[in-house]
Design a protein around this motif. Structure first.
Motif, mmCIF file in Angstrom:
data_model
loop_
_atom_site.group_PDB
_atom_site.id
_atom_site.type_symbol
_atom_site.label_atom_id
_atom_site.label_comp_id
_atom_site.label_asym_id
_atom_site.label_seq_id
_atom_site.Cartn_x
_atom_site.Cartn_y
_atom_site.Cartn_z
ATOM 1 N N LEU A 158 0.806 -1.217 0.000
ATOM 2 C CA LEU A 158 0.000 0.000 0.000
ATOM 3 C C LEU A 158 0.840 1.268 0.000
ATOM 4 O O LEU A 158 0.300 2.376 -0.026
ATOM 5 C CB LEU A 158 -0.932 -0.003 1.216
ATOM 6 N N LEU A 159 2.166 1.115 0.008
ATOM 7 C CA LEU A 159 3.042 2.275 0.097
ATOM 8 C C LEU A 159 2.860 3.249 -1.069
ATOM 9 O O LEU A 159 2.739 4.457 -0.824
ATOM 10 C CB LEU A 159 4.506 1.856 0.222
ATOM 11 N N PRO A 160 2.799 2.799 -2.329
ATOM 12 C CA PRO A 160 2.594 3.776 -3.408
ATOM 13 C C PRO A 160 1.309 4.583 -3.224
ATOM 14 O O PRO A 160 1.306 5.804 -3.418
ATOM 15 C CB PRO A 160 2.545 2.923 -4.675
ATOM 16 N N ARG B 39 4.465 2.674 9.823
ATOM 17 C CA ARG B 39 4.034 1.278 9.944
ATOM 18 C C ARG B 39 4.428 0.498 8.697
ATOM 19 O O ARG B 39 4.960 -0.606 8.795
ATOM 20 C CB ARG B 39 2.518 1.209 10.161
ATOM 21 N N GLN B 40 4.194 1.059 7.541
ATOM 22 C CA GLN B 40 4.462 0.343 6.300
ATOM 23 C C GLN B 40 5.950 0.081 6.083
ATOM 24 O O GLN B 40 6.321 -0.913 5.468
ATOM 25 C CB GLN B 40 3.873 1.113 5.113
ATOM 26 N N LEU B 41 6.796 0.969 6.587
ATOM 27 C CA LEU B 41 8.238 0.776 6.456
ATOM 28 C C LEU B 41 8.842 0.052 7.656
ATOM 29 O O LEU B 41 10.060 -0.100 7.744
ATOM 30 C CB LEU B 41 8.930 2.130 6.255
ATOM 31 N N TRP C 179 10.655 6.186 -4.200
ATOM 32 C CA TRP C 179 11.760 5.719 -5.052
ATOM 33 C C TRP C 179 12.756 4.878 -4.267
ATOM 34 O O TRP C 179 13.303 3.908 -4.800
ATOM 35 C CB TRP C 179 12.437 6.889 -5.762
ATOM 36 N N ALA C 180 12.993 5.226 -3.015
ATOM 37 C CA ALA C 180 13.919 4.428 -2.203
ATOM 38 C C ALA C 180 13.380 3.024 -1.972
ATOM 39 O O ALA C 180 14.143 2.055 -1.961
ATOM 40 C CB ALA C 180 14.185 5.124 -0.869
ATOM 41 N N THR C 181 12.065 2.896 -1.811
ATOM 42 C CA THR C 181 11.512 1.554 -1.607
ATOM 43 C C THR C 181 11.496 0.751 -2.900
ATOM 44 O O THR C 181 11.720 -0.457 -2.877
ATOM 45 C CB THR C 181 10.090 1.606 -1.008
ATOM 46 N N THR C 182 11.247 1.406 -4.020
ATOM 47 C CA THR C 182 11.216 0.663 -5.284
ATOM 48 C C THR C 182 12.611 0.233 -5.716
ATOM 49 O O THR C 182 12.744 -0.735 -6.455
ATOM 50 C CB THR C 182 10.559 1.479 -6.430
ATOM 51 N N THR C 183 13.631 0.937 -5.262
ATOM 52 C CA THR C 183 15.009 0.561 -5.597
ATOM 53 C C THR C 183 15.687 -0.190 -4.457
ATOM 54 O O THR C 183 16.903 -0.356 -4.454
ATOM 55 C CB THR C 183 15.839 1.807 -5.975
ATOM 56 N N LYS C 184 14.880 -0.619 -3.492
ATOM 57 C CA LYS C 184 15.341 -1.452 -2.375
ATOM 58 C C LYS C 184 16.478 -0.792 -1.582
ATOM 59 O O LYS C 184 17.513 -1.395 -1.313
ATOM 60 C CB LYS C 184 15.791 -2.833 -2.877
ATOM 61 N N ARG C 185 16.251 0.470 -1.199
ATOM 62 C CA ARG C 185 17.225 1.196 -0.372
ATOM 63 C C ARG C 185 16.540 1.637 0.917
ATOM 64 O O ARG C 185 16.121 2.780 1.059
ATOM 65 C CB ARG C 185 17.788 2.379 -1.142
ATOM 66 N N PRO C 186 16.404 0.680 1.864
ATOM 67 C CA PRO C 186 15.649 0.972 3.086
ATOM 68 C C PRO C 186 16.230 2.109 3.925
ATOM 69 O O PRO C 186 15.471 2.863 4.544
ATOM 70 C CB PRO C 186 15.659 -0.350 3.855
ATOM 71 N N SER C 187 17.540 2.271 3.954
ATOM 72 C CA SER C 187 18.105 3.357 4.763
ATOM 73 C C SER C 187 17.747 4.718 4.170
ATOM 74 O O SER C 187 17.515 5.681 4.901
ATOM 75 C CB SER C 187 19.613 3.210 4.931
ATOM 76 N N MET C 188 17.668 4.795 2.848
ATOM 77 C CA MET C 188 17.260 6.042 2.205
ATOM 78 C C MET C 188 15.777 6.310 2.454
ATOM 79 O O MET C 188 15.362 7.454 2.667
ATOM 80 C CB MET C 188 17.553 6.001 0.708
ATOM 81 N N TRP D 109 10.326 14.887 -0.433
ATOM 82 C CA TRP D 109 10.681 13.811 0.489
ATOM 83 C C TRP D 109 9.725 12.632 0.362
ATOM 84 O O TRP D 109 10.136 11.475 0.451
ATOM 85 C CB TRP D 109 10.784 14.305 1.929
ATOM 86 N N ALA D 110 8.443 12.906 0.119
ATOM 87 C CA ALA D 110 7.492 11.812 -0.090
ATOM 88 C C ALA D 110 7.872 11.015 -1.333
ATOM 89 O O ALA D 110 7.866 9.776 -1.313
ATOM 90 C CB ALA D 110 6.069 12.358 -0.210
ATOM 91 N N SER D 111 8.234 11.697 -2.402
ATOM 92 C CA SER D 111 8.667 11.001 -3.622
ATOM 93 C C SER D 111 9.911 10.163 -3.362
ATOM 94 O O SER D 111 10.033 9.036 -3.862
ATOM 95 C CB SER D 111 8.964 12.010 -4.742
ATOM 96 N N LYS D 112 10.830 10.705 -2.575
ATOM 97 C CA LYS D 112 12.064 9.963 -2.273
ATOM 98 C C LYS D 112 11.773 8.688 -1.492
ATOM 99 O O LYS D 112 12.470 7.682 -1.668
ATOM 100 C CB LYS D 112 13.047 10.856 -1.522
#
Length: 188
Positions: A32-34, A97-99, A134-143, A128-131
């Motif tokens: 549901l993140l997107p 919650r989602q992250l 994009w960070a989740t779609t590129t599998k960068r959890p720390s970002m 920041w919301a867009s980031k």
């Protein structure tokens, strides 16, 4: 409101609502993140629209802070600007919650001294919301985590710049959370 509510307490209320919606709408296992990021961006836009300060083309740049509603025999006064802010906060807390991020780890950094004003703050909120997305779609959890913390900083700074107190925010958040639960009960 006598009790001072913390973000963690508001987060727990949001988590309860999210869990209910997911269960009742059959959304277990759905990403549901997107949708949440987009919903938050829509609410930021609606908040900016109620603020009106960016509308250089208009003679009416006064924030929409008072609306009178007729409810049977009574008149109710609401603050559309505060209501839109609280909608942003709902989706912001849902992202924690989602992250799978512990909101207790969040440490607020007041950005009001770093921003030129509310217009810039709104632009940063979108960014920041867009980031986060994009960070989740590129599998960068720390970002994604850093971006969510910065988004929260921006939203809390917006509240400060709009002059909202913690009590006003908490009271409006709790009222909207109740409305959201009522909506689910009534088949929203």
């Amino acid at each position: 409101m006598s009790e001072v509510y913390t973000l963690k307490q508001l987060y727990e209320m949001q988590k309860e609502l999210d869990v209910r919606i997911i269960k009742e709408k059959g959304l277990e296992g759905v990403d549901l993140l997107p949708n949440t990021v987009l919903a938050l961006q829509v609410e930021v836009g609606e908040l900016a629209n109620e603020w009106r300060g960016f509308k250089h083309w208009s003679n009416d740049q006064s924030p929409r802070t008072k609306k009178i509603h007729s409810d049977r025999d009574a008149y109710l006064e609401t603050n559309p600007l505060l209501e839109e802010y609280v909608d942003c906060l709902h989706f912001n807390l849902s992202l924690y919650r989602q992250l799978n991020l512990n909101i207790s780890n969040y440490l607020h950094e007041d950005l009001s001294g770093d921003l030129t004003g509310l217009t810039e703050a709104f632009i940063h909120a979108f960014d920041w919301a867009s980031k986060i997305y994009w960070a989740t779609t590129t599998k960068r959890p720390s970002m994604a985590e850093k971006s969510l913390y910065r988004l929260t900083d921006v939203l809390l700074t917006i509240a400060k710049l709009l002059g909202f107190t913690r009590d006003q925010i908490a009271e409006a958040y709790i009222a909207k959370n109740k409305t959201n639960h009522d909506r689910q009960t009534n088949g929203y």
